[in-house]
Every structure is written in C-alpha cells, then in structure tokens.
Write a protein that holds these residues in place. Structure first.
Motif: not given
Length: 334
Positions: A146-157
């Motif tokens: 039931g566990f999920f892990v998410k990672t990512g990178l956001g960029i403000g332009v």
C-alpha cells in the motif's frame, strides 16, 4: 478512447497550481518568498501515478492575509492586508514508461495571478507568473504494502510578467527556481496518508544580483473516501533554512534571513465520474520572520504574511490509449 475512472487521478500532480505571492517581504523586498505557495499541492497529491494518458487540471485559489513580523508596515496600528486571487491550468503526461521499476510522468503548469497590498505598501499586480515544469517524476509502488514513493525535480522558469527597477514590479520573478521533491503515501481501502517534502532553491535575481535563501516545505494529508466523497485533514509547515545573499543594489541589506509559516486545514472532494472536484483550505496558525537588516525606523525589517487560503481544483483525463483489440478466433464446424 477508453477512460478508466478507477485509475483517474484527482491528485494529478505534485506541482499542481503553482502561483506566487505566498509571503510578503520574506525574501528580497517585493518577492513572493516561494515559487510554489505552501499547501497548494497537498490537497491533490499522492505518491502514486495515474494510468497512462494526458490529464488536465484547473485550480483556482484565494489568499486573504495580513503582514506580520518585526518589520511589518502598518497605518495607525492597523496591519497591512494582502489579497491574492489566482488561476492555474496545467497538464500531467503519463506516457506509460518505466525506469528502474518506477512509473514516469511529467508536468507543466502556467499560473496567472492578481495581488494587491494595502496601505502603506499600496501595490497592485496582475499578470503571468513563471512557468513551472516538472520534467521528471518517478513513482515506485512498494509491492502490495500500500506504500508508494515518488521523487522528482520541479523548475521555475523566469518567463513571467517582469517589470520594475528590481524586476519585482509584477508577479513574475527574474530568477530560476529548482525544487526537488520526495513524497511518501500509504493508499489502502480508501485511505490516503501522504507526507510531501520540497526543497526550494533559487538563482540570483538577474537584475539586482540578490539571492533568496533556500526553503524547506513539509506538507501532510490524511483523507478517506466514502463512496464518491472524500474527506480529510491537511497541514503544512514551511521555513527558510538558508541565508539570503544581498548585493550592492540594496547596499548589501537583507530583507529576511529566516521566516516560517504553519497551517492546518481540511478537504472535501467529490467524484463526478469523468471529473474530480476537490475543495480545501488552510488557516495559518503561526508565522514569523527575523534577520532583516535594520532601518532608521525598525531594528529588524523582516516580515511575512499570515492568513487564510481556499482552493478549488478540478481534474480530468483528456486522453487515454485505446485498449488492445483481442483477435476473434474463427469457429470451425465439421
């Protein structure tokens, strides 16, 4: 076209609806303080990724606040008011790719905002804020736990409406923002327990050479589905964790070396079938700022906003791949 409503994600993205003006004078004087206002995503975010397709979301929100802190401006003892209204359309792309066992997705959001500040600041800003893109998000499902892990990178332009001698006369920001994320969710039997952490860092203002300090944003959600309804409680705590770096443009003065805000709130959602609606809000129960360079009038010019936020978010899947066609075996009669 096949629409799998069970896989449609009302929590379309961790970057949902990024709009400026969450703080006043918490960073460089006139800047919003954060690229992504605290609390804006947690009402729509989990660490899971929806089924393959293209999703759209439209979020509208308002923020009614007052400026507080040792350097807060006032007239006759009355606190200065801040009013923000914003709309933020965006898209989530889930192509069905996997990498290192994770599902890949990407996000793009284009915010529009109107903000005004009362006397004695007396400003009015209307325009396009910086585009926010998340070129990579990876979501892992941890077996059947039931566990999920998410990672990512956001960029403000820095492509928003930019004006003024310091580039902060409107809602755009003349610098790049980088926002790595880590999100953990437990999703089971209608329960959603999510903790999301974002670390925001900026480049220097291309006009003034001022650099605002790094920020850590922690957001939390506990919700439960009851048929088509979703109810839950939310909260966030955001704090500046790195010092500002001033410049000759300001005589090396600092607006604020530290600020923090904490809030509690709630959520109500309803699944209309092809469209999911979420309405959620927060009351900021604590806020403070410090470390601003002194002026002839105050020993610490640091200030931050404290008030109420209300969000309404609709999301839906625009496209999904057609299901594979199962060939029909010919029947042979003898």
């Amino acid at each position: 076209m096949r629409i799998d409503l069970k896989k449609m994600c009302f929590a379309a993205t961790t970057a949902v609806a990024v709009v400026p003006l969450g703080q006043a004078n918490a960073y460089e004087s006139g800047s919003p303080g954060t690229q992504v206002p605290p609390g804006i995503a947690i009402g729509n975010t989990t660490a899971a990724t929806p089924g393959t397709g293209i999703y759209m979301f439209d979020q509208f929100w308002t923020y009614q606040a007052k400026i507080v802190g040792p350097g807060a401006p006032n007239v006759g003892g009355a606190a200065t008011t801040v009013n923000v209204n914003a709309a933020t359309p965006g898209f989530l792309f889930v192509p069905g790719w996997t990498f290192l066992g994770a599902t890949y997705d990407a996000v793009i959001v284009q915010p529009f905002a109107n903000a005004d500040t009362g006397a004695p600041v007396s400003t009015m800003k209307t325009g396009v804020h910086n585009t926010f893109v998340v070129p990579v998000e990876l979501s892992w499902k941890l077996g059947q736990s039931g566990f999920f892990v998410k990672t990512g990178l956001g960029i403000g332009v820095p492509d928003g409406t930019i004006s003024g001698v310091n580039g902060l006369g409107n809602v755009g920001n003349p610098w790049w923002t980088f926002r790595p994320e880590l999100i953990v969710s437990y999703l089971n039997e209608g329960w959603n327990l999510t903790a999301a952490f974002y670390y925001e860092t900026n480049t220097r203002n291309s006009i003034t050479n001022y650099r605002s300090g790094d920020v850590l944003d922690s957001e939390f959600a506990v919700t439960k589905q009851f048929g088509k309804w979703t109810l839950g409680v939310l909260g966030y705590y955001v704090a500046q964790v790195g010092n500002d770096s001033s410049s000759a443009f300001y005589g090396n003065a600092i607006s604020a070396n530290r600020f923090h805000e904490g809030a509690v709130g709630g959520l109500v959602g309803y699944n209309f079938g092809p469209v999911q609606l979420n309405v959620f809000g927060f009351r900021e129960v604590s806020a403070g700022a410090s470390g601003g360079s002194p002026t002839p009038f105050v020993t610490d010019r640091a200030a931050v906003t404290q008030g109420y936020k209300l969000f309404a978010n609709v999301s839906y899947r625009m496209w999904a791949p057609d299901p594979p066609v199962t060939p029909i075996k010919p029947q042979i009669f003898k």
